[in-house]
Design an enzyme around this catalytic site. Structure first.
Site, PDB file in Angstrom:
ATOM      1  CB  SER A  23      -0.924  -0.005   1.224  1.00 35.37           C
ATOM      2  OG  SER A  23      -0.176  -0.218   2.413  1.00 35.37           O
ATOM      3  CG  ASN A 110      -3.591  -5.455  12.826  1.00 35.76           C
ATOM      4  OD1 ASN A 110      -3.095  -5.296  11.704  1.00 35.76           O
ATOM      5  ND2 ASN A 110      -3.866  -6.646  13.324  1.00 35.76           N
ATOM      6  CB  THR A 155     -42.427  23.516  -7.921  1.00 34.71           C
ATOM      7  OG1 THR A 155     -43.568  23.930  -8.685  1.00 34.71           O
ATOM      8  CG2 THR A 155     -42.398  24.313  -6.618  1.00 34.71           C
ATOM      9  CG  HIS A 156     -43.121  20.139 -10.919  1.00 37.11           C
ATOM     10  ND1 HIS A 156     -43.228  18.789 -10.696  1.00 37.11           N
ATOM     11  CD2 HIS A 156     -43.937  20.731  -9.993  1.00 37.11           C
ATOM     12  CE1 HIS A 156     -44.069  18.553  -9.698  1.00 37.11           C
ATOM     13  NE2 HIS A 156     -44.509  19.727  -9.246  1.00 37.11           N
ATOM     14  CB  SER A 277     -15.460  25.718 -27.611  1.00 36.54           C
ATOM     15  OG  SER A 277     -15.351  24.980 -28.800  1.00 36.54           O
ATOM     16  CE  LYS A 283     -20.538  26.442 -26.303  1.00 34.06           C
ATOM     17  NZ  LYS A 283     -20.966  25.091 -25.984  1.00 34.06           N
ATOM     18  CG  ASN A 285     -18.088  25.591 -22.997  1.00 35.64           C
ATOM     19  OD1 ASN A 285     -19.133  26.040 -23.472  1.00 35.64           O
ATOM     20  ND2 ASN A 285     -17.172  24.985 -23.731  1.00 35.64           N
ATOM     21  CD  GLU A 290     -20.422  21.670 -18.341  1.00 36.90           C
ATOM     22  OE1 GLU A 290     -21.289  21.498 -19.196  1.00 36.90           O
ATOM     23  OE2 GLU A 290     -19.258  22.025 -18.628  1.00 36.90           O
ATOM     24  CD  GLN A 322      -2.705  -2.674   1.839  1.00 35.12           C
ATOM     25  OE1 GLN A 322      -1.982  -2.924   2.795  1.00 35.12           O
ATOM     26  NE2 GLN A 322      -2.452  -3.130   0.627  1.00 35.12           N
TER      27      GLN A 322
HETATM   28  N1  ARG Z   1      -0.946  -1.594   4.995  1.00 36.48           N
HETATM   29  C1  ARG Z   1      -1.899  -2.095   5.916  1.00 36.48           C
HETATM   30  C2  ARG Z   1      -3.239  -1.396   5.742  1.00 36.48           C
HETATM   31  O1  ARG Z   1      -3.244  -0.388   5.161  1.00 36.48           O
HETATM   32  C3  ARG Z   1      -1.432  -1.871   7.317  1.00 36.48           C
HETATM   33  C4  ARG Z   1      -1.943  -2.854   8.306  1.00 36.48           C
HETATM   34  C5  ARG Z   1      -1.394  -4.186   8.002  1.00 36.48           C
HETATM   35  N2  ARG Z   1      -1.650  -5.106   9.050  1.00 36.48           N
HETATM   36  C6  ARG Z   1      -1.459  -6.415   8.872  1.00 36.48           C
HETATM   37  N3  ARG Z   1      -1.710  -7.155   9.884  1.00 36.48           N
HETATM   38  N4  ARG Z   1      -1.092  -6.891   7.718  1.00 36.48           N
HETATM   39  O2  ARG Z   1      -4.263  -1.865   6.170  1.00 36.48           O
END
Ligand code: ARG
Length: 463
Positions: A23, A110, A155-156, A277, A283, A285, A290, A322
């Site tokens: 991650s 964790n 309304t509408h 544009s 134009k 825009n 949007e 994750q």
């Molecule tokens: N990269 C993990 C996450 O974002 C961190 C926690 C990982 N914990 C584990 N027990 N593998 O959730």
């Protein structure tokens, strides 16, 4: 150096696993919170006698270096470190040796990730609330300036009754006030510290969770460790709050798009916030509204995605979780830039008072007022008054004018009981100001609403 968890493994992780499992590419955004959390944890370990003075000093110094390296772009992010938690811990150990290895005492990734992510969400909750207040401030200024600028209320999407533009702006200011309050209440509900929960069950080490919680600006520690490492409600609330706020922004964006069309011409967006544009030179825009409308979609997607990730997960931490980060980062970034640019768009747009008031002469906006007049002044039952008014509208249509443009003779020909004071009732401004009930559109009531919300705004800015 191999993986930090490689003790029980005999083969190296495949590159494909690293790519799929890591991650780091997105959670590096959390570095600031990770360092902050680690420093609080180290301070507590030191206070509890788990780290000695030297070890604690080394950790503080090492973290300072790592912070600088990341900020200056010198830090080497290596995907095989998996996530920001391990990348920082590995670097700390490189820098300070064995003391770095002690930092993870009484901690697991964790509770570490639950802490970092919560700190991120809480910090951005405050940023978003500040941006909402700025936007409400702008709505209040525009509303005050246009509390007697009339436009057709609809309304509408059909002309219904005349209102003033300030009143219309105050509708959006009211939505944003609720949005603010939602963020505020999520903030206090979730302002509890996960650190010290370790993997899922707490820890045998003598941690002081009260101390780390206070140090990190939380109200206190969370109640139950099993829940804490499984819980992503704080992120879900953030996602819901953002999605709802973006729904409000999107509705305003839709109106801005309509209002800036040639058909309406109610507002002109400033050149600085409009685009051209590539083929049609004439134009201009409304790309910003949007995109505000369009980006609302991804904020719904991010909410649904995380709700779906979380459903069916057994307690406690599962790697599925994750997947909580990218969508949350995306929604937060979308919300922050949307609030910022919308504020600029509103501040810089010009309100075409003439076009709005001309539009009030289309659609017989004062028809309800004629019926009310017949009830009030001529004591005619409402159903009959409704019918008579219908005939007056038909007459106006026949003559190709608006109901408010019929003269006394015309109206008299529809019903003999009508007297000349009817003309005042049919004027569009009279019609708008007649809606003087609490929360109504009259200029007086609009100014009152502005005043009430202004006071609320000042109280929030102070706190
Ligand atoms: N990269 C993990 C996450 O974002 C961190 C926690 C990982 N914990 C584990 N027990 N593998 O959730």
């Amino acid at each position: 150096m191999g993986k930090m968890w490689s003790g029980r493994f005999s083969e190296n992780a495949s590159a494909l696993l690293d790519q799929f499992n890591a991650s780091l590419n997105f959670d590096r955004k959390l570095y600031e919170y990770d360092i902050k959390g680690s420093l609080a944890h180290a301070k507590m370990l030191h206070a509890q006698g788990i780290l000695n003075d030297q070890e604690y000093r080394d950790i503080v110094e090492g973290m300072r270096k790592i912070h600088d390296e990341i900020e200056s772009g010198k830090f080497v992010f290596d995907i095989s470190d998996e996530d920001i938690h391990m990348a920082i811990e590995k670097r700390l150990t490189q820098l300070i040796g064995d003391a770095g290895k002690k930092l993870h005492t009484a901690r697991s990734r964790n509770d570490q990730v639950a802490l970092d992510f919560r700190l991120y969400v809480q910090a951005h909750n405050e940023i978003i609330r500040e941006l909402i207040l700025n936007l409400i401030d702008t709505f209040l200024s525009v509303a005050k300036k246009h509390a007697s600028t009339m436009l057709p209320g609809m309304t509408h999407l059909q002309h219904a009754q005349p209102i003033n533009f300030g009143f219309h702006m105050m509708a959006y200011a009211s939505m944003l006030k609720r949005d603010y309050e939602r963020f505020e209440s999520s903030f206090s509900r979730n302002n509890f510290s996960p650190i010290g929960c370790a993997a899922l069950a707490g820890t045998p080490h003598p941690v002081d969770r009260e101390m780390t919680a206070k140090d990190l600006g939380f109200e206190g520690p969370t109640l139950n460790c099993l829940d804490t490492v499984s819980n992503r409600d704080f992120a879900l609330e953030m996602l819901f709050n953002i999605a709802t706020m973006m729904m409000h922004i999107s509705r305003l964006a839709e109106e801005l798009i309509l209002w800036s069309s040639s058909e309406f011409g109610f507002v002109t967006l400033s050149d600085a916030y409009s685009t051209g544009s590539s083929i049609m030179p004439q134009k201009k825009n409304p790309d910003v509204p949007e995109l505000l409308r369009g980006k609302t979609g991804r904020t719904y997607g991010n909410l649904i995605a995380l709700l779906t990730v979380m459903k069916g997960l057994p307690l406690a931490y599962n790697k599925d979780m994750q997947e909580d980060k990218e969508g949350t980062f995306d929604s937060v970034e979308t919300a922050e830039i949307s609030l910022t640019i919308l504020n600029e768009v509103i501040k810089t747009m010009s309100v075409n008072k003439k076009r709005m008031e001309q539009a009030c002469k289309i659609g017989h906006l004062s028809a309800t007022d004629l019926a009310d007049y017949l009830v009030e002044k001529c004591h005619i039952p409402f159903r009959e008054a409704h019918f008579i008014t219908g005939r007056a509208v038909a007459l106006a249509e026949e003559k190709g004018v608006d109901l408010s443009e019929l003269d006394y003779e015309d109206l008299r020909s529809v019903d003999e009981r009508i007297s000349p004071d009817v003309l005042e009732y049919l004027s569009i401004r009279h019609s708008m100001n007649a809606r003087n009930s609490e929360g109504g559109t009259s200029t007086q009531r609009t100014l009152e609403q502005i005043e009430t919300l202004r006071r609320w705004l000042e109280s929030k800015k102070e706190s």
